[in-house]
Design a protein around this motif. Structure first.
Motif, mmCIF file in Angstrom:
data_model
loop_
_atom_site.group_PDB
_atom_site.id
_atom_site.type_symbol
_atom_site.label_atom_id
_atom_site.label_comp_id
_atom_site.label_asym_id
_atom_site.label_seq_id
_atom_site.Cartn_x
_atom_site.Cartn_y
_atom_site.Cartn_z
ATOM 1 N N TRP A 1 -8.542 36.415 -39.200
ATOM 2 C CA TRP A 1 -9.680 36.764 -40.065
ATOM 3 C C TRP A 1 -10.464 35.534 -40.531
ATOM 4 N N VAL A 2 -10.031 34.357 -40.192
ATOM 5 C CA VAL A 2 -10.695 33.144 -40.672
ATOM 6 C C VAL A 2 -12.091 33.047 -40.063
ATOM 7 N N ALA A 3 -13.077 32.812 -40.914
ATOM 8 C CA ALA A 3 -14.449 32.626 -40.443
ATOM 9 C C ALA A 3 -14.544 31.336 -39.635
ATOM 10 N N GLU A 4 -15.276 31.395 -38.540
ATOM 11 C CA GLU A 4 -15.476 30.219 -37.705
ATOM 12 C C GLU A 4 -16.972 29.975 -37.520
ATOM 13 N N ALA A 5 -17.305 28.952 -36.765
ATOM 14 C CA ALA A 5 -18.704 28.550 -36.628
ATOM 15 C C ALA A 5 -19.590 29.690 -36.146
ATOM 16 N N GLN A 6 -19.072 30.544 -35.263
ATOM 17 C CA GLN A 6 -19.863 31.652 -34.746
ATOM 18 C C GLN A 6 -19.107 32.972 -34.850
ATOM 19 N N ARG A 7 -18.248 33.080 -35.878
ATOM 20 C CA ARG A 7 -17.485 34.315 -36.049
ATOM 21 C C ARG A 7 -17.411 34.697 -37.518
ATOM 22 N N PRO A 8 -17.756 35.946 -37.851
ATOM 23 C CA PRO A 8 -17.617 36.386 -39.245
ATOM 24 C C PRO A 8 -16.162 36.369 -39.681
ATOM 25 N N GLY A 9 -15.956 36.173 -40.968
ATOM 26 C CA GLY A 9 -14.599 36.177 -41.485
ATOM 27 C C GLY A 9 -14.548 35.720 -42.920
ATOM 28 N N VAL A 10 -13.352 35.340 -43.351
ATOM 29 C CA VAL A 10 -13.120 34.959 -44.742
ATOM 30 C C VAL A 10 -12.797 33.478 -44.857
ATOM 31 N N ALA A 11 -12.928 32.968 -46.065
ATOM 32 C CA ALA A 11 -12.523 31.593 -46.377
ATOM 33 C C ALA A 11 -11.035 31.630 -46.713
ATOM 34 N N ARG A 12 -10.232 31.240 -45.762
ATOM 35 C CA ARG A 12 -8.775 31.323 -45.906
ATOM 36 C C ARG A 12 -8.188 29.914 -45.990
ATOM 37 N N LEU A 13 -7.322 29.713 -46.972
ATOM 38 C CA LEU A 13 -6.644 28.433 -47.128
ATOM 39 C C LEU A 13 -5.373 28.451 -46.293
ATOM 40 N N GLU A 14 -5.206 27.454 -45.442
ATOM 41 C CA GLU A 14 -4.020 27.404 -44.593
ATOM 42 C C GLU A 14 -2.751 27.275 -45.420
ATOM 43 N N ASN A 15 -2.851 26.544 -46.526
ATOM 44 C CA ASN A 15 -1.723 26.362 -47.433
ATOM 45 C C ASN A 15 -2.281 25.819 -48.743
ATOM 46 N N LEU A 16 -1.395 25.470 -49.660
ATOM 47 C CA LEU A 16 -1.823 24.919 -50.950
ATOM 48 C C LEU A 16 -1.403 23.456 -51.068
#
Length: 374
Positions: free
Chosen positions: A188-203
């Motif tokens: 679901w992570v948004a990419e340069a040309q893909r819709p998605g969400v701002a997901r944090l890989e970790n904290l």
């Protein structure tokens, strides 16, 4: 002369899950077909709630589901009203293979306008339940209704950009992020040309550095900043040390003024760090879980309305908490033993951070925290 940096009041709500049963009782119910293992019709969630607490009007006016929250918002007139919108707003798409898929009919989106919601965090584990087309519809419908949003977008830049909300004499930046442990898949992570969400890989410290750089790119002198984070599981009062450290880092390194945490279906602890407010878990503002058994010890039917007063520099002046109970798919006032449970639980969980509560004349609670000078 242009006035800047005036004190403000923010309304903050937890997860707004206005799909399934909630969507079904409104004026324009969407397709009730569900793709869940045990429930195949969204109307069943309405029937379960009625079996628990009594009849529910159908169709219900948009104001109905807000119950007492509507009057409190009108009376207090906060400068901004922010929630985590945890549903897709679409008639299209296909359910993603995740077991539970939330969506509401776009014709029911005036539900937000009734209480004047200004901004929605969208970085959560349900906004892409109906695929990319469902997300793009959600963004378009929110834009069409003038509701600002953050945390999801048509591409990486859009998902990571803040919602910019005007304030008396200034502006507020709303950033939104989600973490893996809140069940947001990597796909679901948004990419340069893909819709998605701002997901944090970790904290981790590395992630904190990247997020801080991002926030500081947008922040201007005089801005107040809210970081809305969907993190952790649905149940459990424990707050991992990594969440505490990340929240502190957002304040120390990124200049965040308020951390708005959510994902748990119940309330969690509150902290005031360097005079900035951290809500580790706001619980559900509205959902259709009323008739479902299980996890009774966490009282997911009970919640809080959060009204935070911030000074000219974003420091916390005061936080008032109004206890609520979801009943007949409507937000009602929590009273008696329910109110006491909320008081005792929040006080117990927040004691770790030096916070306590005192009663207010409105039958709510005011947060009491340690003086930072001691």
């Amino acid at each position: 002369m242009h006035r800047r940096n005036l004190p403000i009041t923010l309304f903050l709500g937890g997860d707004l899950m206005c799909a399934r049963g909630i969507d079904q009782i409104l004026s324009c119910p969407g397709d009730p077909l569900l793709h869940e293992a045990y429930v195949k019709d969204a109307g069943d969630y309405v029937q379960l709630a009625e079996r628990r607490n009594g009849p529910i009007p159908r169709p219900a006016e948009f104001a109905y589901v807000w119950g007492v929250a509507l009057a409190e918002l009108r009376r207090r007139a906060p400068d901004l009203r922010l929630v985590n919108l945890e549903t897709a707003v679409t008639r299209r798409g296909w359910p993603q293979p995740k077991g539970i898929n939330y969506r509401m009919n776009p014709a029911n989106l005036p539900l937000l306008a009734v209480v004047g919601i200004d901004g929605c965090a969208l970085a959560n584990n349900h906004v892409l339940d109906w695929g990319e087309v469902g997300l793009t519809d959600t963004l378009a419908h929110l834009d069409g209704h003038g509701v600002q949003h953050a945390g999801a977008g048509l591409d990486k830049d859009g998902a990571e950009a803040p919602a910019t909300l005007p304030l008396p004499g200034g502006r507020l930046l709303l950033f939104a992020f989600a973490t893996e442990d809140s069940s947001v898949p990597a796909s679901w992570v948004a990419e340069a040309q893909r819709p998605g969400v701002a997901r944090l890989e970790n904290l981790s410290a590395g992630t904190l550095k990247l997020v801080s750089q991002r926030i500081r790119r947008f922040k201007r002198r005089g801005d107040r900043v809210v970081a809305s984070i969907h993190w952790g599981g649905n149940w459990g009062f424990a707050i991992p040390d990594e969440q505490v450290g990340f929240a502190h880092g957002l304040i120390d390194d990124a200049g965040v003024d308020l951390v708005h945490g959510h994902s748990s279906h119940h309330i969690k602890a509150i902290e005031v760090y360097r005079q900035r407010l951290i809500l580790y878990g706001c619980g559900d503002l509205l959902d259709d879980y009323e008739g479902i058994d299980g996890y009774g010890a966490y009282r997911g039917d009970l919640g809080l309305l959060y009204f935070a007063d911030l000074d000219a520099d974003g420091r916390l002046l005061g936080l008032e908490l109004l206890p609520t109970r979801q009943q007949r798919l409507s937000i009602q006032r929590a009273e008696g033993a329910d109110r006491q449970w909320l008081h005792d639980t929040l006080r117990r969980e927040s004691a770790r951070f030096g916070c306590s509560l005192r009663p207010t004349s409105e039958n709510g609670f005011a947060l009491v925290w340690r003086d930072p000078r001691h």
